[in-house]
Design a protein around this motif. Structure first.
Motif, PDB file in Angstrom:
ATOM      1  N   LEU A 194       0.827  -1.209   0.000  1.00 36.34           N
ATOM      2  CA  LEU A 194       0.000   0.000   0.000  1.00 36.34           C
ATOM      3  C   LEU A 194       0.862   1.259   0.000  1.00 36.34           C
ATOM      4  CD1 LEU A 194      -2.800  -1.065   2.509  1.00 36.34           C
ATOM      5  CD2 LEU A 194      -2.960  -0.902   0.022  1.00 36.34           C
ATOM      6  N   ASN A 195       1.959   1.248   0.721  1.00 37.64           N
ATOM      7  CA  ASN A 195       2.859   2.406   0.726  1.00 37.64           C
ATOM      8  C   ASN A 195       3.432   2.657  -0.665  1.00 37.64           C
ATOM      9  OD1 ASN A 195       2.620   3.171   3.447  1.00 37.64           O
ATOM     10  ND2 ASN A 195       4.109   1.628   4.105  1.00 37.64           N
ATOM     11  N   ARG A 196       3.698   1.570  -1.405  1.00 38.62           N
ATOM     12  CA  ARG A 196       4.202   1.728  -2.772  1.00 38.62           C
ATOM     13  C   ARG A 196       3.135   2.328  -3.687  1.00 38.62           C
ATOM     14  NH1 ARG A 196       6.398  -3.518  -2.208  1.00 38.62           N
ATOM     15  NH2 ARG A 196       4.822  -4.413  -3.582  1.00 38.62           N
ATOM     16  N   ARG A 197       1.875   2.045  -3.398  1.00 40.35           N
ATOM     17  CA  ARG A 197       0.783   2.496  -4.264  1.00 40.35           C
ATOM     18  C   ARG A 197       0.330   3.927  -3.963  1.00 40.35           C
ATOM     19  NH1 ARG A 197       0.721  -0.120  -8.626  1.00 40.35           N
ATOM     20  NH2 ARG A 197      -1.326   0.835  -9.005  1.00 40.35           N
ATOM     21  N   LEU A 198       0.755   4.470  -2.845  1.00 38.70           N
ATOM     22  CA  LEU A 198       0.344   5.828  -2.481  1.00 38.70           C
ATOM     23  C   LEU A 198       0.689   6.818  -3.598  1.00 38.70           C
ATOM     24  CD1 LEU A 198       1.408   6.031   1.281  1.00 38.70           C
ATOM     25  CD2 LEU A 198      -0.932   6.211   0.378  1.00 38.70           C
ATOM     26  N   GLY A 199      -0.295   7.627  -3.977  1.00 37.89           N
ATOM     27  CA  GLY A 199      -0.068   8.656  -4.988  1.00 37.89           C
ATOM     28  C   GLY A 199      -0.270   8.196  -6.412  1.00 37.89           C
ATOM     29  N   THR A 200      -0.528   6.899  -6.634  1.00 43.21           N
ATOM     30  CA  THR A 200      -0.703   6.415  -8.014  1.00 43.21           C
ATOM     31  C   THR A 200      -2.079   6.749  -8.578  1.00 43.21           C
ATOM     32  OG1 THR A 200      -1.412   4.236  -7.207  1.00 43.21           O
ATOM     33  CG2 THR A 200       0.946   4.529  -7.706  1.00 43.21           C
ATOM     34  N   HIS A 201      -3.091   6.861  -7.693  1.00 39.99           N
ATOM     35  CA  HIS A 201      -4.446   7.186  -8.137  1.00 39.99           C
ATOM     36  C   HIS A 201      -5.201   7.781  -6.948  1.00 39.99           C
ATOM     37  CE1 HIS A 201      -8.583   6.617  -9.680  1.00 39.99           C
ATOM     38  NE2 HIS A 201      -8.017   6.631 -10.876  1.00 39.99           N
ATOM     39  N   PRO A 202      -6.015   8.820  -7.171  1.00 37.48           N
ATOM     40  CA  PRO A 202      -6.675   9.471  -6.033  1.00 37.48           C
ATOM     41  C   PRO A 202      -7.809   8.658  -5.407  1.00 37.48           C
ATOM     42  CG  PRO A 202      -7.398  10.432  -8.104  1.00 37.48           C
ATOM     43  CD  PRO A 202      -6.273   9.499  -8.440  1.00 37.48           C
ATOM     44  N   GLU A 203      -8.349   7.687  -6.155  1.00 38.86           N
ATOM     45  CA  GLU A 203      -9.530   6.970  -5.671  1.00 38.86           C
ATOM     46  C   GLU A 203      -9.254   5.491  -5.415  1.00 38.86           C
ATOM     47  OE1 GLU A 203     -14.241   6.321  -6.993  1.00 38.86           O
ATOM     48  OE2 GLU A 203     -12.832   7.401  -8.300  1.00 38.86           O
ATOM     49  N   TYR A 204      -8.662   4.803  -6.407  1.00 37.29           N
ATOM     50  CA  TYR A 204      -8.457   3.361  -6.305  1.00 37.29           C
ATOM     51  C   TYR A 204      -7.000   3.036  -5.985  1.00 37.29           C
ATOM     52  CZ  TYR A 204     -13.089   2.824  -8.356  1.00 37.29           C
ATOM     53  OH  TYR A 204     -14.441   2.867  -8.586  1.00 37.29           O
ATOM     54  N   VAL A 205      -6.813   1.941  -5.260  1.00 32.48           N
ATOM     55  CA  VAL A 205      -5.465   1.538  -4.852  1.00 32.48           C
ATOM     56  C   VAL A 205      -4.719   0.884  -6.007  1.00 32.48           C
ATOM     57  CG1 VAL A 205      -4.133   0.079  -3.277  1.00 32.48           C
ATOM     58  CG2 VAL A 205      -6.212   1.235  -2.455  1.00 32.48           C
ATOM     59  N   PHE A 206      -5.388  -0.043  -6.699  1.00 35.38           N
ATOM     60  CA  PHE A 206      -4.724  -0.807  -7.759  1.00 35.38           C
ATOM     61  C   PHE A 206      -5.335  -0.439  -9.114  1.00 35.38           C
ATOM     62  CE2 PHE A 206      -4.490  -3.345  -3.870  1.00 35.38           C
ATOM     63  CZ  PHE A 206      -3.113  -3.531  -3.770  1.00 35.38           C
ATOM     64  N   THR A 207      -4.546   0.196  -9.945  1.00 32.57           N
ATOM     65  CA  THR A 207      -5.042   0.633 -11.249  1.00 32.57           C
ATOM     66  C   THR A 207      -4.018   0.327 -12.340  1.00 32.57           C
ATOM     67  OG1 THR A 207      -4.111   2.845 -10.889  1.00 32.57           O
ATOM     68  CG2 THR A 207      -6.429   2.499 -10.272  1.00 32.57           C
ATOM     69  N   TYR A 208      -4.516   0.342 -13.568  1.00 36.08           N
ATOM     70  CA  TYR A 208      -3.652   0.190 -14.744  1.00 36.08           C
ATOM     71  C   TYR A 208      -4.173   1.178 -15.788  1.00 36.08           C
ATOM     72  CZ  TYR A 208      -1.312  -1.865 -18.796  1.00 36.08           C
ATOM     73  OH  TYR A 208      -0.539  -2.063 -19.920  1.00 36.08           O
ATOM     74  N   LYS A 209      -3.341   2.078 -16.199  1.00 35.29           N
ATOM     75  CA  LYS A 209      -3.721   3.141 -17.134  1.00 35.29           C
ATOM     76  C   LYS A 209      -4.899   3.954 -16.601  1.00 35.29           C
ATOM     77  CE  LYS A 209      -1.962   0.847 -21.283  1.00 35.29           C
ATOM     78  NZ  LYS A 209      -2.271   0.341 -22.665  1.00 35.29           N
ATOM     79  N   GLY A 210      -4.868   4.206 -15.295  1.00 40.69           N
ATOM     80  CA  GLY A 210      -5.850   5.080 -14.682  1.00 40.69           C
ATOM     81  C   GLY A 210      -7.178   4.443 -14.313  1.00 40.69           C
ATOM     82  N   LYS A 211      -7.315   3.139 -14.515  1.00 44.75           N
ATOM     83  CA  LYS A 211      -8.571   2.453 -14.202  1.00 44.75           C
ATOM     84  C   LYS A 211      -8.304   1.205 -13.365  1.00 44.75           C
ATOM     85  CE  LYS A 211     -10.928   3.936 -18.432  1.00 44.75           C
ATOM     86  NZ  LYS A 211     -11.626   3.482 -19.668  1.00 44.75           N
ATOM     87  N   PRO A 212      -9.292   0.777 -12.578  1.00 42.58           N
ATOM     88  CA  PRO A 212      -9.108  -0.463 -11.812  1.00 42.58           C
ATOM     89  C   PRO A 212      -8.828  -1.642 -12.739  1.00 42.58           C
ATOM     90  CG  PRO A 212     -11.036   0.723 -11.035  1.00 42.58           C
ATOM     91  CD  PRO A 212     -10.586   1.421 -12.292  1.00 42.58           C
ATOM     92  N   GLN A 213      -7.958  -2.550 -12.288  1.00 45.77           N
ATOM     93  CA  GLN A 213      -7.620  -3.740 -13.065  1.00 45.77           C
ATOM     94  C   GLN A 213      -8.752  -4.753 -12.888  1.00 45.77           C
ATOM     95  OE1 GLN A 213      -4.836  -4.209 -15.075  1.00 45.77           O
ATOM     96  NE2 GLN A 213      -5.805  -6.114 -15.728  1.00 45.77           N
ATOM     97  N   GLN A 214      -9.764  -4.651 -13.759  1.00 46.17           N
ATOM     98  CA  GLN A 214     -10.965  -5.477 -13.603  1.00 46.17           C
ATOM     99  C   GLN A 214     -10.670  -6.963 -13.742  1.00 46.17           C
ATOM    100  OE1 GLN A 214     -14.098  -4.461 -16.325  1.00 46.17           O
ATOM    101  NE2 GLN A 214     -15.548  -5.915 -15.461  1.00 46.17           N
ATOM    102  N   VAL A 215      -9.847  -7.331 -14.715  1.00 48.37           N
ATOM    103  CA  VAL A 215      -9.499  -8.731 -14.966  1.00 48.37           C
ATOM    104  C   VAL A 215      -8.032  -8.941 -14.623  1.00 48.37           C
ATOM    105  CG1 VAL A 215      -9.374 -10.566 -16.680  1.00 48.37           C
ATOM    106  CG2 VAL A 215     -11.231  -8.890 -16.798  1.00 48.37           C
ATOM    107  N   ALA A 216      -7.763  -9.914 -13.755  1.00 49.32           N
ATOM    108  CA  ALA A 216      -6.372 -10.161 -13.353  1.00 49.32           C
ATOM    109  C   ALA A 216      -5.720 -11.262 -14.185  1.00 49.32           C
ATOM    110  CB  ALA A 216      -6.318 -10.535 -11.877  1.00 49.32           C
ATOM    111  N   SER A 217      -6.513 -12.211 -14.656  1.00 46.11           N
ATOM    112  CA  SER A 217      -5.953 -13.332 -15.429  1.00 46.11           C
ATOM    113  C   SER A 217      -5.732 -12.902 -16.881  1.00 46.11           C
ATOM    114  CB  SER A 217      -6.891 -14.539 -15.358  1.00 46.11           C
ATOM    115  OG  SER A 217      -7.024 -14.988 -14.029  1.00 46.11           O
ATOM    116  N   THR A 218      -4.813 -11.990 -17.058  1.00 42.40           N
ATOM    117  CA  THR A 218      -4.511 -11.440 -18.372  1.00 42.40           C
ATOM    118  C   THR A 218      -3.419 -12.258 -19.060  1.00 42.40           C
ATOM    119  OG1 THR A 218      -2.840  -9.986 -17.427  1.00 42.40           O
ATOM    120  CG2 THR A 218      -5.096  -9.135 -17.546  1.00 42.40           C
ATOM    121  N   ARG A 219      -3.078 -11.837 -20.256  1.00 44.84           N
ATOM    122  CA  ARG A 219      -1.972 -12.510 -20.964  1.00 44.84           C
ATOM    123  C   ARG A 219      -0.662 -12.353 -20.202  1.00 44.84           C
ATOM    124  NH1 ARG A 219      -2.268 -10.409 -27.088  1.00 44.84           N
ATOM    125  NH2 ARG A 219      -2.870  -8.501 -26.003  1.00 44.84           N
ATOM    126  N   ALA A 220      -0.506 -11.213 -19.551  1.00 40.54           N
ATOM    127  CA  ALA A 220       0.715 -10.993 -18.755  1.00 40.54           C
ATOM    128  C   ALA A 220       0.789 -11.982 -17.592  1.00 40.54           C
ATOM    129  CB  ALA A 220       0.740  -9.559 -18.239  1.00 40.54           C
TER     130      ALA A 220
END
Length: 344
Positions: A232-258
């Motif tokens: 959580l300390n690493r995520r501070l400041g990455t987004h004003p609303e959500y903790v875990f985001t990718y390109k400014g949006k919540p990562q809805q699907v985790a089982s991605t190609r990555a």
């Protein structure tokens, strides 16, 4: 007129013996079929009104009421997906037309398409709906028995700490943080994906999941260990609303190609994102957390849900096993003594 058209579809409109105004689609573009439906409907409503018979309810009516009463369930959207598939077989049926043979035929189709376990999820939904129609709504007097396919019990899939470290190192940063936080808290993927900063109190070292976000529909308070706080300390400041985001949006699907690429890279097979939660639970039990504590930490609604991890914690049985030490007749000195006694 009792019959009229809307577009190409015939509709019925009349007053029932009870005085109720009836107006709905006959579900057909054929006038003769619509007339037959109208005649049959009038007879049924007369029997209900004059003879006290129960009205014939359709599967569609039943599923609409089911979804309305179950909309509070966290997994109601999964019910909707199943019901959409079932509609092709049951959509035009009345409840009294749904029997064991028809249900078995539907189950056999789903089993061929997917697997016995998936077919069982559909069978369980049909059974639950028909039982509700019988026991709660009194729409039918009896419901057909629904036989589930036998399923082999699967082992709990978890990985070691070393494997987890390799996996996290192979993931892109946003997924690595999500995975590390899951392994530290045991939270489900949806709860991690949509975790908001206003659900986190770093000073107290807790986060919480609101009742409407929890699968059990109960609010959960999650204590944060040092690993979770570090993420959580690493995520501070990455987004004003959500903790875990990718390109400014919540990562809805985790089982991605990555995710799949990282698993392949580190040689981990047969491992889903949800198995991170199993791994978290397994590590807890292996390190002495009681099943009761685990149930509360994981937000499970029943003790049975955590029993799957019981076999990973044999330590609590060690003391009991030691209570009969020294009574083993297989010991060599005892066996020799018994031979001497017998020989004399």
């Amino acid at each position: 007129m009792s019959l009229y058209k809307r577009g190409n579809t015939w509709w019925v409109r009349f007053t029932a013996p009870s005085g109720e105004r009836i107006r709905h689609s006959a579900g057909t573009t054929d006038k003769q079929a619509a007339q037959e439906y109208l005649d049959r409907l009038k007879v049924e409503l007369w029997q209900v009104h004059k003879l006290g018979e129960k009205p014939k309810r359709t599967w569609k009516e039943t599923t609409v009421r089911w979804l309305k009463e179950k909309e509070h369930k966290a997994d109601s959207k999964h019910d909707l997906e199943k019901l959409r598939w079932l509609d092709q077989f049951l959509g035009d049926k009345t409840l009294d037309e749904i029997n064991r043979d028809l249900i078995d035929q539907i189950a056999a189709i789903k089993k061929r398409e997917t697997s016995p376990s998936t077919a069982n999820r559909y069978l369980a939904l049909i059974r639950a709906i028909l039982r509700m129609a019988r026991d709660e709504w009194e729409w039918i007097d009896k419901a057909p028995r629904v036989r589930l396919y036998p399923e082999p019990k699967k082992r709990v899939r978890w990985i070691t700490r070393e494997e987890a470290q390799h996996l996290i190192a192979a993931l892109p940063e946003h997924l690595a943080d999500m995975a590390a936080f899951t392994l530290a808290t045991g939270l489900r993927q949806s709860n991690v994906s949509y975790l908001r900063w206003d659900q986190v109190d770093l000073n107290r070292g807790v986060t919480w999941i609101h009742a409407d976000q929890s699968k059990s529909r109960k609010a959960i308070t999650v204590p944060l260990n040092k690993d979770a706080q570090s993420v959580l300390n690493r995520r501070l400041g990455t987004h004003p609303e959500y903790v875990f985001t990718y390109k400014g949006k919540p990562q809805q699907v985790a089982s991605t190609r990555a995710w799949k690429k990282a698993l392949k890279q580190v040689g981990i097979t047969d491992f889903r994102w949800h198995d991170l939660r199993h791994t978290w639970a397994s590590w807890h039990v292996q390190n002495g957390t009681s099943l009761q504590e685990l149930m509360e930490l994981g937000g499970w609604s029943s003790y049975e849900m955590v029993l799957r991890y019981a076999h990973l914690a044999a330590d609590h049985l060690q003391e009991a096993a030691q209570r009969i030490e020294g009574t083993n007749l297989a010991q060599s000195d005892i066996k020799n003594g018994l031979r001497l006694i017998v020989s004399h």
